[in-house]
Design a protein around this motif. Structure first.
Motif, mmCIF file in Angstrom:
data_model
loop_
_atom_site.group_PDB
_atom_site.id
_atom_site.type_symbol
_atom_site.label_atom_id
_atom_site.label_comp_id
_atom_site.label_asym_id
_atom_site.label_seq_id
_atom_site.Cartn_x
_atom_site.Cartn_y
_atom_site.Cartn_z
ATOM 1 N N THR A 1 -6.255 -6.902 2.247
ATOM 2 C CA THR A 1 -5.912 -5.623 2.948
ATOM 3 C C THR A 1 -6.327 -4.657 2.481
ATOM 4 N N CYS A 2 -6.937 -3.401 3.233
ATOM 5 C CA CYS A 2 -7.456 -2.234 2.600
ATOM 6 C C CYS A 2 -6.664 -1.108 3.086
ATOM 7 N N SER A 3 -6.794 -0.144 2.425
ATOM 8 C CA SER A 3 -6.006 1.156 2.928
ATOM 9 C C SER A 3 -6.483 2.440 2.453
ATOM 10 N N ASP A 4 -5.998 3.424 2.876
ATOM 11 C CA ASP A 4 -6.327 4.869 2.727
ATOM 12 C C ASP A 4 -5.966 5.153 1.136
ATOM 13 N N ASP A 5 -5.200 4.258 0.448
ATOM 14 C CA ASP A 5 -5.044 4.503 -1.117
ATOM 15 C C ASP A 5 -6.231 4.300 -2.022
ATOM 16 N N ALA A 6 -7.336 3.694 -1.261
ATOM 17 C CA ALA A 6 -8.613 3.190 -1.743
ATOM 18 C C ALA A 6 -8.161 2.131 -2.761
ATOM 19 N N ASN A 7 -7.514 1.261 -2.210
ATOM 20 C CA ASN A 7 -7.298 -0.029 -2.825
ATOM 21 C C ASN A 7 -7.319 -1.073 -1.961
ATOM 22 N N ILE A 8 -7.939 -2.240 -2.284
ATOM 23 C CA ILE A 8 -8.026 -3.375 -1.720
ATOM 24 C C ILE A 8 -7.064 -4.602 -2.270
ATOM 25 N N HIS A 9 -6.279 -5.265 -1.556
ATOM 26 C CA HIS A 9 -5.369 -6.056 -2.175
ATOM 27 C C HIS A 9 -5.786 -7.571 -1.486
ATOM 28 N N VAL A 10 -5.924 -8.407 -2.556
ATOM 29 C CA VAL A 10 -6.594 -9.810 -2.071
ATOM 30 C C VAL A 10 -5.214 -10.618 -2.257
ATOM 31 N N HIS B 1 0.949 -1.105 0.010
ATOM 32 C CA HIS B 1 -0.117 -0.081 -0.146
ATOM 33 C C HIS B 1 0.758 1.089 -0.001
ATOM 34 N N LYS B 2 0.349 2.357 -0.602
ATOM 35 C CA LYS B 2 1.089 3.604 -0.658
ATOM 36 C C LYS B 2 0.662 4.619 0.602
ATOM 37 N N LEU B 3 -0.391 4.176 1.296
ATOM 38 C CA LEU B 3 -1.039 5.007 2.320
ATOM 39 C C LEU B 3 -1.387 4.083 3.481
ATOM 40 N N ALA B 4 -1.843 4.660 4.739
ATOM 41 C CA ALA B 4 -1.962 3.715 5.793
ATOM 42 C C ALA B 4 -2.754 2.615 5.531
ATOM 43 N N SER B 5 -2.521 1.459 6.156
ATOM 44 C CA SER B 5 -3.394 0.207 5.973
ATOM 45 C C SER B 5 -4.007 -0.009 7.116
ATOM 46 N N ARG B 6 -5.453 0.142 6.748
ATOM 47 C CA ARG B 6 -6.434 0.203 7.935
ATOM 48 C C ARG B 6 -6.877 -1.045 8.294
ATOM 49 N N ASP C 1 -12.453 12.536 3.021
ATOM 50 C CA ASP C 1 -11.717 13.167 4.230
ATOM 51 C C ASP C 1 -10.328 12.383 4.375
ATOM 52 N N ASP C 2 -9.542 12.025 3.609
ATOM 53 C CA ASP C 2 -8.316 11.226 3.345
ATOM 54 C C ASP C 2 -8.578 9.955 3.892
#
Length: 126
Positions: free
Chosen positions: A84-93, A66-71, A121-122
């Protein structure tokens, strides 16, 4: 040394069983594998750690996709996959196979990146 180590307690006996050192600064989520021997720990510093409790107290594999925080990082209850999902608006399976044989390590293979989500909101995908 992490900013927040993960402690595992046995609540019936009221003792600390293990103290994990996943080498992550700010932990955002923890998920336990359905078989109970592996833990996924996501952090705000863009990483997800796979910790094998039978192997060591340190991370078996650290994923930096991920490029931003992993939530959040979650295992599927029935199938050998996790996401895994992140603030970069991507979900990696990922395909995450855990073997019954203790001599074999877990197999982690990236499968798909789900894009097309929008940030607000970021905050990306929660």
């Amino acid at each position: 040394m992490t900013k927040t180590p993960v402690r595992i307690y046995n609540l019936a006996e009221q003792i600390m069983v293990k103290k994990l050192q996943p080498n992550l600064k700010w932990i955002s989520n923890i998920d336990v594998h359905p078989l109970g021997d592996n833990v996924l720990i996501s952090s705000y510093d863009k990483r997800v750690a796979w910790v094998d409790l039978d192997l060591s107290t340190k991370a078996y594999k650290t994923l930096r996709y991920h490029k931003l925080a992993s939530r959040r990082a979650v295992y599927h209850k029935r199938y050998p996959i996790f996401a895994t999902c992140s603030d970069d608006a991507n979900i990696h399976v990922f395909h995450g196979m855990v073997y019954d044989d203790l001599m074999k390590n877990a197999l982690i293979v990236p499968l798909k990146v789900l894009k097309g989500h929008s940030s607000f909101d970021d905050l990306g995908v929660l």
